[in-house]
Design a protein around this motif. Structure first.
Motif, PDB file in Angstrom:
ATOM      1  N   SER A   1      16.337  54.392 -21.534  1.00 31.82           N
ATOM      2  CA  SER A   1      16.411  53.016 -21.073  1.00 31.82           C
ATOM      3  C   SER A   1      15.784  52.064 -22.086  1.00 31.82           C
ATOM      4  O   SER A   1      16.269  51.965 -23.210  1.00 31.82           O
ATOM      5  CB  SER A   1      15.769  52.919 -19.692  1.00 31.82           C
TER       6      SER A   1
ATOM      7  N   ALA B   1      18.992  50.621 -23.270  1.00 32.32           N
ATOM      8  CA  ALA B   1      19.016  49.189 -22.962  1.00 32.32           C
ATOM      9  C   ALA B   1      18.995  48.424 -24.281  1.00 32.32           C
ATOM     10  O   ALA B   1      17.930  48.144 -24.824  1.00 32.32           O
ATOM     11  CB  ALA B   1      17.819  48.817 -22.102  1.00 32.32           C
TER      12      ALA B   1
ATOM     13  N   ILE C   1      21.383  49.575 -16.422  1.00 32.83           N
ATOM     14  CA  ILE C   1      21.974  49.199 -17.707  1.00 32.83           C
ATOM     15  C   ILE C   1      23.451  49.577 -17.617  1.00 32.83           C
ATOM     16  O   ILE C   1      23.852  50.696 -17.908  1.00 32.83           O
ATOM     17  CB  ILE C   1      21.282  49.902 -18.888  1.00 32.83           C
TER      18      ILE C   1
ATOM     19  N   LEU D   1      23.599  42.331 -22.820  1.00 32.18           N
ATOM     20  CA  LEU D   1      23.807  43.746 -23.116  1.00 32.18           C
ATOM     21  C   LEU D   1      25.261  43.955 -23.530  1.00 32.18           C
ATOM     22  O   LEU D   1      26.176  43.504 -22.834  1.00 32.18           O
ATOM     23  CB  LEU D   1      23.510  44.609 -21.894  1.00 32.18           C
TER      24      LEU D   1
END
Length: 329
Positions: free
Chosen positions: A164, A191, A235, A247
């Motif tokens: 992450s 992420a 995510i 993202l």
């Protein structure tokens, strides 16, 4: 989900259906021994193979940090061994990351030293919520210098993984001036935050947003492997806005690495576990991506873990270890 995945990739691919059994070659004849070779382990870390050791560490800039370190049971102070960094997710600890990633489990990792650094306020540089002014890249550089001086380290085989926010930081390291000292990078549920474009608070298309990344040109190509689940609601596979930042779609992030490495967009696609896992490989796996159907924000494991109470189709850690073993500086 299948139409979305297909439209995100838009690739020329060849379908196969095989997966080699993991048998990672951790040690090799070209090992580059560090200054720490010949030095005994610190007393607190003897004997090798015992419980992982929490360590206080002072950076060269005076910052006080901590990490957890695991020495394999077969450690020999005269034999250079690899080092694996494993970075925790936001709000997590180094101990939780050790339990999650299992790099201290000698069933998966027999020879490498495993290090689990602790982020300031449990976060890592590159995320919008990270503590301002903390230079985590410098923290990793200081740790590498320390480990090479204190342990018998194969300096050509230092690897990085993370979950992450820790996966995003693994990507930050791959793009940084420190990348020439790390042989391969494996984010899980990464992420990969990108700031809003200047003067706006709106994210451009997640399939084409520019991804800032400037490793030294002499370091390229850089090996990268990423794992993600289609049901990740933290995510998201399709990217978008989160935590007042942007993202990219995961396929866009993976494709950009293949392009950056000079490999283009052609990949080999492998369907695994009855079509529930899809593996995308660029240039013989130099850039690799595993997509797992129905998996949430989780480190893939066949056994329940801190991310997933049910487990999934495969264990990511031995796959990462096999792949790490192929990459050296």
């Amino acid at each position: 989900m299948a139409p979305l995945i297909s439209s995100l990739f838009l690739l020329a691919s060849t379908l196969t259906s095989s997966l080699a059994s993991p048998s990672p070659p951790y040690l090799h004849s070209r090992a580059s021994g560090s200054a720490g070779c010949g030095k005994p382990l610190p007393v607190a870390q003897q004997p090798a193979g015992g419980a992982s050791h929490p360590t206080n560490f002072t950076q060269t800039n005076g910052a006080k940090r901590t990490y957890l370190i695991h020495i394999p049971s077969n450690y020999n102070p005269n034999t250079p061994v690899p080092v694996i960094f494993s970075f925790h997710g936001n709000g997590k600890t180094s101990e939780q990351q050790e339990d999650l990633s299992q790099f201290s489990n000698e069933e998966f990792n027999k020879n490498a030293i495993a290090v689990y650094p602790q982020g300031v306020d449990k976060s890592w540089e590159g995320a919008p919520y990270a503590v301002e002014g903390v230079d985590d890249v410098a923290f990793v550089e200081d740790m590498i210098n320390h480990f090479e001086d204190r342990y018998c380290v194969d300096s050509t085989r230092i690897w990085a993984a993370g979950k992450s926010n820790g996966g995003g930081f693994t990507g930050t390291l791959a793009c940084s001036s420190l990348s020439p000292r790390i042989a391969a990078f494996a984010p899980v549920s990464g992420a990969f935050y990108i700031p809003y474009p200047s003067g706006t608070t709106t994210c451009p298309s997640a399939t084409s947003i520019p991804i800032p990344c400037s490793p030294p040109a002499s370091r390229l190509p850089i090996p990268v492997m990423e794992f993600h689940g289609t049901a990740d609601t933290v995510i998201r596979y399709g990217g978008g806005e989160r935590n007042e930042a942007c993202l990219p779609t995961v396929p866009h992030w993976v494709r950009e690495w293949s392009k950056r490495d000079g490999y283009g967009l052609t990949n080999v696609t492998t369907s695994l576990y009855g079509g529930n896992v899809t593996k995308y490989e660029y240039h013989d796996g130099m850039v690799t991506h595993y997509l797992t159907e129905g998996l949430g924000h989780a480190w893939p494991s066949t056994e329940p873990n801190g991310d997933n109470s049910k487990g999934t189709y495969f264990n990511a850690t031995p796959i990462i270890m096999e792949w790490f073993g192929k990459h050296t500086l």
